[in-house]
Write a protein that holds these residues in place. Structure first.
Motif, PDB file in Angstrom:
ATOM      1  N   PRO A  25      37.941  34.903  47.981  1.00 24.55           N
ATOM      2  CA  PRO A  25      39.318  35.277  47.516  1.00 24.55           C
ATOM      3  C   PRO A  25      39.478  35.273  46.210  1.00 24.55           C
ATOM      4  O   PRO A  25      39.536  34.388  45.630  1.00 24.55           O
ATOM      5  CB  PRO A  25      39.822  34.654  48.140  1.00 24.55           C
ATOM      6  CG  PRO A  25      39.521  32.724  48.028  1.00 24.55           C
ATOM      7  CD  PRO A  25      38.193  32.955  47.862  1.00 24.55           C
ATOM      8  N   PRO A  26      40.280  36.207  45.592  1.00 22.47           N
ATOM      9  CA  PRO A  26      40.060  37.055  44.324  1.00 22.47           C
ATOM     10  C   PRO A  26      41.359  35.762  43.639  1.00 22.47           C
ATOM     11  O   PRO A  26      41.655  35.084  44.028  1.00 22.47           O
ATOM     12  CB  PRO A  26      41.466  38.163  44.064  1.00 22.47           C
ATOM     13  CG  PRO A  26      40.412  39.130  45.712  1.00 22.47           C
ATOM     14  CD  PRO A  26      40.023  37.719  46.831  1.00 22.47           C
ATOM     15  N   GLY A  27      41.029  35.008  42.499  1.00 25.95           N
ATOM     16  CA  GLY A  27      42.327  34.379  41.808  1.00 25.95           C
ATOM     17  C   GLY A  27      41.888  35.160  40.593  1.00 25.95           C
ATOM     18  O   GLY A  27      41.545  36.146  39.322  1.00 25.95           O
ATOM     19  N   THR A  28      41.971  34.559  39.178  1.00 26.57           N
ATOM     20  CA  THR A  28      41.395  34.293  37.641  1.00 26.57           C
ATOM     21  C   THR A  28      39.859  33.900  37.948  1.00 26.57           C
ATOM     22  O   THR A  28      39.700  33.336  38.419  1.00 26.57           O
ATOM     23  CB  THR A  28      42.701  33.366  37.152  1.00 26.57           C
ATOM     24  OG1 THR A  28      41.977  32.178  37.483  1.00 26.57           O
ATOM     25  CG2 THR A  28      43.834  33.356  37.149  1.00 26.57           C
TER      26      THR A  28
ATOM     27  N   TRP B 161      40.467  40.296  41.472  1.00 28.32           N
ATOM     28  CA  TRP B 161      40.634  39.102  40.336  1.00 28.32           C
ATOM     29  C   TRP B 161      41.541  39.768  39.140  1.00 28.32           C
ATOM     30  O   TRP B 161      41.232  41.222  38.358  1.00 28.32           O
ATOM     31  CB  TRP B 161      39.294  38.726  40.335  1.00 28.32           C
ATOM     32  CG  TRP B 161      38.889  38.555  41.363  1.00 28.32           C
ATOM     33  CD1 TRP B 161      37.545  38.980  41.955  1.00 28.32           C
ATOM     34  CD2 TRP B 161      37.882  36.726  41.524  1.00 28.32           C
ATOM     35  NE1 TRP B 161      36.798  37.775  43.081  1.00 28.32           N
ATOM     36  CE2 TRP B 161      37.258  36.262  42.812  1.00 28.32           C
ATOM     37  CE3 TRP B 161      38.359  35.801  40.688  1.00 28.32           C
ATOM     38  CZ2 TRP B 161      36.912  35.403  43.003  1.00 28.32           C
ATOM     39  CZ3 TRP B 161      38.273  34.742  41.639  1.00 28.32           C
ATOM     40  CH2 TRP B 161      37.415  34.383  42.286  1.00 28.32           C
ATOM     41  N   GLN B 162      41.669  38.753  39.038  1.00 24.47           N
ATOM     42  CA  GLN B 162      42.341  38.900  37.739  1.00 24.47           C
ATOM     43  C   GLN B 162      41.023  38.045  36.235  1.00 24.47           C
ATOM     44  O   GLN B 162      41.261  36.814  36.148  1.00 24.47           O
ATOM     45  CB  GLN B 162      43.639  37.846  36.752  1.00 24.47           C
ATOM     46  CG  GLN B 162      44.581  38.438  35.523  1.00 24.47           C
ATOM     47  CD  GLN B 162      45.253  40.105  35.584  1.00 24.47           C
ATOM     48  OE1 GLN B 162      45.609  40.470  36.764  1.00 24.47           O
ATOM     49  NE2 GLN B 162      44.822  41.016  34.651  1.00 24.47           N
TER      50      GLN B 162
ATOM     51  N   ARG C 180      44.407  44.754  34.792  1.00 25.88           N
ATOM     52  CA  ARG C 180      43.484  43.001  35.453  1.00 25.88           C
ATOM     53  C   ARG C 180      42.307  43.045  34.650  1.00 25.88           C
ATOM     54  O   ARG C 180      41.658  41.953  35.136  1.00 25.88           O
ATOM     55  CB  ARG C 180      42.940  43.281  36.768  1.00 25.88           C
ATOM     56  CG  ARG C 180      43.853  43.975  38.008  1.00 25.88           C
ATOM     57  CD  ARG C 180      43.877  43.608  39.089  1.00 25.88           C
ATOM     58  NE  ARG C 180      42.273  44.278  39.577  1.00 25.88           N
ATOM     59  CZ  ARG C 180      42.905  45.353  40.476  1.00 25.88           C
ATOM     60  NH1 ARG C 180      44.278  45.804  41.248  1.00 25.88           N
ATOM     61  NH2 ARG C 180      42.477  46.734  40.663  1.00 25.88           N
TER      62      ARG C 180
ATOM     63  N   PHE D 247      40.135  28.444  36.007  1.00 25.86           N
ATOM     64  CA  PHE D 247      39.139  29.513  36.118  1.00 25.86           C
ATOM     65  C   PHE D 247      39.418  29.509  37.404  1.00 25.86           C
ATOM     66  O   PHE D 247      38.304  28.386  38.114  1.00 25.86           O
ATOM     67  CB  PHE D 247      38.812  30.398  35.618  1.00 25.86           C
ATOM     68  CG  PHE D 247      39.299  31.064  34.172  1.00 25.86           C
ATOM     69  CD1 PHE D 247      39.866  32.645  33.791  1.00 25.86           C
ATOM     70  CD2 PHE D 247      38.845  29.808  32.800  1.00 25.86           C
ATOM     71  CE1 PHE D 247      40.419  32.248  32.495  1.00 25.86           C
ATOM     72  CE2 PHE D 247      39.140  30.110  31.468  1.00 25.86           C
ATOM     73  CZ  PHE D 247      40.144  31.755  31.872  1.00 25.86           C
ATOM     74  N   ASP D 248      39.056  30.052  38.380  1.00 25.91           N
ATOM     75  CA  ASP D 248      39.452  29.911  39.525  1.00 25.91           C
ATOM     76  C   ASP D 248      37.650  31.136  39.664  1.00 25.91           C
ATOM     77  O   ASP D 248      36.767  30.202  40.998  1.00 25.91           O
ATOM     78  CB  ASP D 248      40.022  30.953  40.892  1.00 25.91           C
ATOM     79  CG  ASP D 248      41.269  30.787  41.012  1.00 25.91           C
ATOM     80  OD1 ASP D 248      41.303  29.591  41.458  1.00 25.91           O
ATOM     81  OD2 ASP D 248      41.921  31.186  41.141  1.00 25.91           O
TER      82      ASP D 248
ATOM     83  N   GLY E 102      37.948  26.059  42.220  1.00 29.64           N
ATOM     84  CA  GLY E 102      37.058  26.631  41.547  1.00 29.64           C
ATOM     85  C   GLY E 102      35.677  26.954  42.018  1.00 29.64           C
ATOM     86  O   GLY E 102      34.962  25.863  42.596  1.00 29.64           O
TER      87      GLY E 102
END
Length: 211
Positions: A41-44, A64-65, A91, A108-109, A139
């Motif tokens: 799943p998108p995250g950092t 993602w960021q 992003r 970060f994830d 993460g």
């Protein structure tokens, strides 16, 4: 990889490498990143040694960021341009670091470390431990490394020591109760020499989740 130059020379080496051609890499994301991260799943995300930004742009395109890090100003400029052209400039963030000397702040994830191998000075063990420390709870740390020279490489261009699956995992020194190894293995891919000789190369991949 064997350390044969100082950190300052490492910066000069990579800057010259990028300035020597209009594009060094293919512009496509690394296949093992796509294989191992498509379901996340998108995250950092933190992309170490981001080069011209293909992995970071792919991640940003999936929501993602992303913070992309490289030693070369030229590489980072190209990465930012690639992100803008792909419509994901908002992003992506780009930071210059000489890994082993400085490291980005934050957690970060996903921390993506693809082919942090260099003919010039790089404290790989230190950088990978810092990468692990930057993974947020829940993460993922994704590491991909060449396991050896291509099969057609009869005379290696420089002396190098390639990481092993168990050796790199041991160097990370991750506590068993806090981490789960989800992928650890070798992948063989086709490799063609500059002269057109067909062969193969093996890469090692580790995907480790912080529980």
């Amino acid at each position: 990889m064997t350390h044969i130059h100082t950190t300052t020379q490492a910066s000069e080496f990579w800057e010259a490498r990028y300035k020597d051609s209009e594009r060094v890499w293919s512009g496509r994301p690394n296949p093992l990143l796509v294989r191992e991260a498509s379901h996340l799943p998108p995250g950092t995300a933190l992309d170490l040694g981001c080069g011209e930004g293909a992995d970071a742009v792919w991640l940003a395109g999936r929501g993602w960021q992303v913070t992309g890090v490289d030693i070369s100003h030229t590489a980072l400029e190209r990465a930012a341009a690639h992100a803008a052209e792909a419509g994901v400039g908002d992003r992506t963030t780009w930071e210059r670091h000489e890994l082993g000397t400085t490291f980005p702040q934050g957690s970060f994830d996903l921390v993506n470390a693809q082919f942090l191998q260099s003919p010039v000075r790089l404290d790989q063990e230190l950088v990978l431990r810092q990468a692990a420390a930057a993974v947020a709870e829940g993460g993922t740390l994704l590491i991909v490394m060449h396991a050896g020279w291509p099969s057609w490489q009869s005379e290696p261009p420089f002396e190098a020591e390639f990481p092993t699956l168990e050796g790199t995992l041991a160097e990370l020194a991750l506590p068993e109760e806090g981490w789960s190894v989800e992928t650890m293995g070798a992948v063989r891919k086709e490799s063609v020499s500059p002269e057109g000789v067909k062969g193969f190369r093996e890469d090692n991949v580790w995907r480790i989740r912080r529980t």
